[in-house]
Design a protein around this motif. Structure first.
Motif, PDB file in Angstrom:
ATOM      1  N   TRP A 252       0.864  -1.036  -0.058  1.00 54.68           N
ATOM      2  CA  TRP A 252      -0.035  -0.427  -0.051  1.00 54.68           C
ATOM      3  C   TRP A 252       1.066   1.303   0.114  1.00 54.68           C
ATOM      4  N   SER A 253       1.773   1.113   0.318  1.00 51.29           N
ATOM      5  CA  SER A 253       3.018   2.519   0.853  1.00 51.29           C
ATOM      6  C   SER A 253       3.207   2.704  -0.404  1.00 51.29           C
ATOM      7  N   THR A 254       4.376   1.708  -0.922  1.00 53.59           N
ATOM      8  CA  THR A 254       4.849   1.957  -2.109  1.00 53.59           C
ATOM      9  C   THR A 254       3.718   2.655  -3.320  1.00 53.59           C
ATOM     10  N   LEU A 255       2.754   2.252  -3.106  1.00 51.37           N
ATOM     11  CA  LEU A 255       1.404   2.755  -4.278  1.00 51.37           C
ATOM     12  C   LEU A 255       0.729   3.646  -4.012  1.00 51.37           C
ATOM     13  N   VAL A 256       0.924   4.610  -2.691  1.00 50.10           N
ATOM     14  CA  VAL A 256       0.803   5.828  -2.472  1.00 50.10           C
ATOM     15  C   VAL A 256       2.247   6.744  -2.827  1.00 50.10           C
ATOM     16  N   GLU A 257       3.445   6.612  -2.692  1.00 49.46           N
ATOM     17  CA  GLU A 257       4.370   6.512  -2.924  1.00 49.46           C
ATOM     18  C   GLU A 257       4.541   6.634  -4.736  1.00 49.46           C
ATOM     19  N   ASN A 258       4.170   6.374  -5.598  1.00 49.34           N
ATOM     20  CA  ASN A 258       4.377   6.126  -6.751  1.00 49.34           C
ATOM     21  C   ASN A 258       3.043   7.192  -6.983  1.00 49.34           C
TER      22      ASN A 258
ATOM     23  N   THR B 232      12.311 -12.007   5.270  1.00 45.41           N
ATOM     24  CA  THR B 232      11.859 -12.161   6.604  1.00 45.41           C
ATOM     25  C   THR B 232      11.543 -10.403   7.404  1.00 45.41           C
ATOM     26  N   LEU B 233      11.146  -9.776   7.954  1.00 40.86           N
ATOM     27  CA  LEU B 233      11.735  -8.689   8.401  1.00 40.86           C
ATOM     28  C   LEU B 233      12.481  -9.177  10.093  1.00 40.86           C
ATOM     29  N   ALA B 234      11.863  -9.986  10.404  1.00 38.85           N
ATOM     30  CA  ALA B 234      11.792 -10.266  12.016  1.00 38.85           C
ATOM     31  C   ALA B 234      13.606 -10.491  11.870  1.00 38.85           C
ATOM     32  N   ASP B 235      13.958 -11.651  10.861  1.00 37.30           N
ATOM     33  CA  ASP B 235      15.216 -11.666  10.510  1.00 37.30           C
ATOM     34  C   ASP B 235      16.294 -10.765   9.767  1.00 37.30           C
ATOM     35  N   ASN B 236      15.857  -9.748   9.612  1.00 34.53           N
ATOM     36  CA  ASN B 236      16.657  -7.823   9.299  1.00 34.53           C
ATOM     37  C   ASN B 236      16.457  -6.940   9.753  1.00 34.53           C
ATOM     38  N   PRO B 237      17.196  -7.140  11.073  1.00 34.29           N
ATOM     39  CA  PRO B 237      16.322  -5.638  12.002  1.00 34.29           C
ATOM     40  C   PRO B 237      16.742  -4.746  10.902  1.00 34.29           C
ATOM     41  N   GLU B 238      17.577  -4.174  10.181  1.00 32.05           N
ATOM     42  CA  GLU B 238      17.960  -3.039   9.473  1.00 32.05           C
ATOM     43  C   GLU B 238      16.286  -3.052   8.314  1.00 32.05           C
ATOM     44  N   LEU B 239      16.278  -3.666   8.039  1.00 33.90           N
ATOM     45  CA  LEU B 239      15.283  -3.304   6.773  1.00 33.90           C
ATOM     46  C   LEU B 239      14.168  -3.469   7.677  1.00 33.90           C
ATOM     47  N   LEU B 240      13.826  -4.112   8.767  1.00 35.45           N
ATOM     48  CA  LEU B 240      12.888  -3.826   9.291  1.00 35.45           C
ATOM     49  C   LEU B 240      12.120  -2.400  10.134  1.00 35.45           C
ATOM     50  N   ALA B 241      13.334  -1.733   9.751  1.00 36.40           N
ATOM     51  CA  ALA B 241      13.545   0.090  11.003  1.00 36.40           C
ATOM     52  C   ALA B 241      13.367   0.761  10.103  1.00 36.40           C
ATOM     53  N   THR B 242      13.689   0.189   8.251  1.00 40.06           N
ATOM     54  CA  THR B 242      13.582   1.520   6.606  1.00 40.06           C
ATOM     55  C   THR B 242      12.123   0.936   6.482  1.00 40.06           C
ATOM     56  N   VAL B 243      11.502  -0.221   6.716  1.00 38.20           N
ATOM     57  CA  VAL B 243      10.338  -0.170   6.547  1.00 38.20           C
ATOM     58  C   VAL B 243       9.655  -0.239   7.357  1.00 38.20           C
ATOM     59  N   HIS B 244       9.735   0.279   9.090  1.00 34.41           N
ATOM     60  CA  HIS B 244       8.536   0.962   9.412  1.00 34.41           C
ATOM     61  C   HIS B 244       9.088   2.245   9.190  1.00 34.41           C
ATOM     62  N   GLU B 245       9.078   2.657   8.989  1.00 31.18           N
ATOM     63  CA  GLU B 245       9.820   3.814   8.370  1.00 31.18           C
ATOM     64  C   GLU B 245       9.208   4.849   7.129  1.00 31.18           C
ATOM     65  N   THR B 246       9.467   4.174   6.123  1.00 36.90           N
ATOM     66  CA  THR B 246       8.392   4.250   5.006  1.00 36.90           C
ATOM     67  C   THR B 246       7.026   4.136   5.121  1.00 36.90           C
ATOM     68  N   THR B 247       6.728   2.861   6.301  1.00 40.01           N
ATOM     69  CA  THR B 247       4.986   2.673   5.728  1.00 40.01           C
ATOM     70  C   THR B 247       4.795   3.902   6.367  1.00 40.01           C
ATOM     71  N   ALA B 248       5.535   4.284   8.082  1.00 38.90           N
ATOM     72  CA  ALA B 248       4.379   5.152   8.376  1.00 38.90           C
ATOM     73  C   ALA B 248       4.364   6.672   7.870  1.00 38.90           C
ATOM     74  N   ALA B 249       5.584   6.938   6.843  1.00 43.85           N
ATOM     75  CA  ALA B 249       5.419   7.949   6.211  1.00 43.85           C
ATOM     76  C   ALA B 249       5.141   7.899   5.026  1.00 43.85           C
ATOM     77  N   GLU B 250       4.519   7.214   4.399  1.00 45.99           N
ATOM     78  CA  GLU B 250       4.080   7.346   3.268  1.00 45.99           C
ATOM     79  C   GLU B 250       2.212   6.822   3.307  1.00 45.99           C
TER      80      GLU B 250
END
Length: 513
Positions: free
Chosen positions: A100-106, A480-498
């Protein structure tokens, strides 16, 4: 964006989507982006999209992430708690939010505040045994990266701050009470989201047909699927030929799956469960509560009947509901037929259906009790959450219809003892030319991961071609985000913003659109 060529009557379409709900909308949006040259046709029996289970008042609107839903962390016989399902469901919602976030961003869909809002998710229990359960659940989940920030309390003052409506005039001395709270929760208007997605799909060239009911689905001699369609407005009948068919018509999907004749649908049955809400009509009461608060389901109750006091944001308006009160109707859709259940009974699923009835007497007893429930009994259930509740502040409204899946026990054991499945079930033909989605909760929240699974099963030859685009749409695709804390942090920030999900001082900055 490349626009798919228009098709005319008699020409086969690449994709036929049966049903105008969130699942068809999600698959249509994915394919519009992945394969813009494909022709897509959508046939919906009602006068618009998102009028059945995807309609805002036909579901709880919870972005199911297991932050508050206690049935996703079952307690085993030895007293331990299994959090594996909670982790997988949370991960799935993150996938949906990324899409959903990507569709909004684009700029492919607009106005996220029309379909998603930040609302805290709260678990609520009372009684010593359940308080011990919730404390243990919190200790397990709070250490997991997907549940970071969850809080726990047994303190009446904290409970009054988190849920003032629930704390007012509550006798905390009579029974211990506990809550967990996760500020990262959301309320989703899946009806609005469905309309946004279909707007994008239609702009990409898809043709949407309303008041068109698919009555039959058969395989033609040329290998294409032939859908027999009736125009309910004119009575005209036609045949739509398609290379791929998705049956996303909610409870009605089972009937069409059976008519397709694919072996994967043999032995499957359905058990319909209806529901009702108490909807608050007093603005002063509504203003006192701002959270989705889930309790524990009654013994024998289906998971979709977990009681909750639920802040909703629909059409820019904050509302409050309590329920659901389960019931029974033989219809497979809210706008279905009384003969739906009977007509779904076939020789190949008769024994599984009978065995489920015999081995789920607790569920049957619960549903009968719910159907016969009085207004005072409904009020007593509400007062477990809101001690000061008065019936004059609430109205009873009908929720959506769900059909739980009944499967033969064991792979390929047609006619064997059946099992009742509480969840979503994706059924695909061996050659990938037809797929159907059955079942219910967590349903809409997992639409994107379920449709990604469908793409992998039905279009394996496209995997390499589509992978780069899918990674753009869903950054965690393939991991999986649970195994990738850096990606998890980025995803949380991006989706919250968009998606404009922001909090100030532990409280949502925006509740109404």
């Amino acid at each position: 964006m490349t626009t798919a060529p228009q098709h005319t009557d008699g020409d086969p379409v690449d994709v036929l989507l049966i049903g105008g709900g969130i699942m068809s909308a999600t698959l249509g949006a994915l394919l519009t982006r992945l394969q813009p040259d494909w022709t897509i046709a959508v046939h919906e029996r009602l006068e618009a999209v998102a009028l059945e289970s995807s309609a805002a008042w036909n579901n709880a609107g919870t972005g199911h992430s297991a932050l508050c839903e206690l049935n996703y962390t079952p307690q085993k016989a030895d007293g331990s708690i299994d959090i594996s399902k909670a982790v997988s469901i949370n991960e799935e919602l993150q996938v949906s939010k990324q899409f959903w976030s990507t569709l909004v961003e684009n700029g492919l869909i607009e106005s996220p505040r029309e379909f998603i809002n930040p609302v805290p998710h709260v678990s609520f229990v009372h009684g010593a045994a359940d308080v011990a359960f919730l404390r243990q659940r919190y200790e397990l989940l709070s250490d997991h990266p997907l549940f970071a920030g969850m809080e726990y309390t047994e303190d009446p003052e904290t409970i009054a701050r988190w849920a003032p409506l629930m704390a007012a005039e509550r006798d905390f001395a009579a029974s211990p009470v506990a809550m967990t709270r996760a500020d990262a929760g959301t309320d989703v208007d899946f009806g609005s989201l469905t309309r946004h997605l279909f707007d994008y799909v239609e702009r990409g060239g898809a043709q949407l047909h309303f008041r068109h009911e698919v009555r039959d689905l058969t395989r033609g001699r040329d290998g294409l699927w032939e859908a027999s369609v009736k125009d309910l407005a004119s009575g005209r009948r036609s045949t739509v030929r398609a290379r791929f068919v998705f049956i996303g018509s909610g409870g009605g999907a089972l009937t069409l799956l059976q008519k397709s004749g694919i072996s994967e649908g043999r032995g499957l049955g359905g058990f319909p469960v209806s529901g009702q809400w108490l909807r608050c009509t007093n603005p002063e009461v509504i203003a006192q509560h701002q959270a989705k608060v889930y309790g524990k389901e009654a013994v024998g109750a289906p998971p979709m009947s977990v009681p909750h006091l639920d802040t909703r944001v629909i059409d820019g308006q904050q509302d409050l509901l309590f329920g659901p009160y389960a019931g029974f109707s033989p219809k497979f859709l809210k706008n279905g037929k009384l003969t739906d259940l009977l007509s779904s009974v076939k020789l190949h699923n008769l024994l599984p259906l009978l065995s489920v009835g015999l081995h789920n007497t607790g569920l049957v007893k619960y549903l009968v009790g719910q159907v016969l429930q009085s207004r005072k009994a409904r009020l007593r259930a509400l007062q477990q959450f809101v001690p000061t509740a008065r019936l004059e502040d609430w109205e009873l409204v009908t929720a959506g219809q769900r059909v739980q899946v009944i499967k033969p026990r064991g792979e390929g054991q047609t006619g064997a003892r059946g099992t009742l499945q509480f969840g979503t079930e994706l059924v695909t033909a061996a050659d990938g030319s037809v797929a159907a989605l059955l079942g219910a909760s967590p349903g809409a929240s997992t639409a994107v991961p379920v449709m990604l699974k469908l793409l992998a099963q039905c279009f394996p030859d496209k995997k390499a071609q589509w992978a780069p685009v899918l990674t753009e749409l869903v950054p965690s695709y393939g991991t999986t985000l649970a195994d990738n804390p850096e990606l998890l942090a980025t995803v949380h920030e991006t989706t919250a913003a968009e998606l404009e999900l922001t909090w100030v001082g532990g409280q949502p900055e925006r509740v109404t659109a």
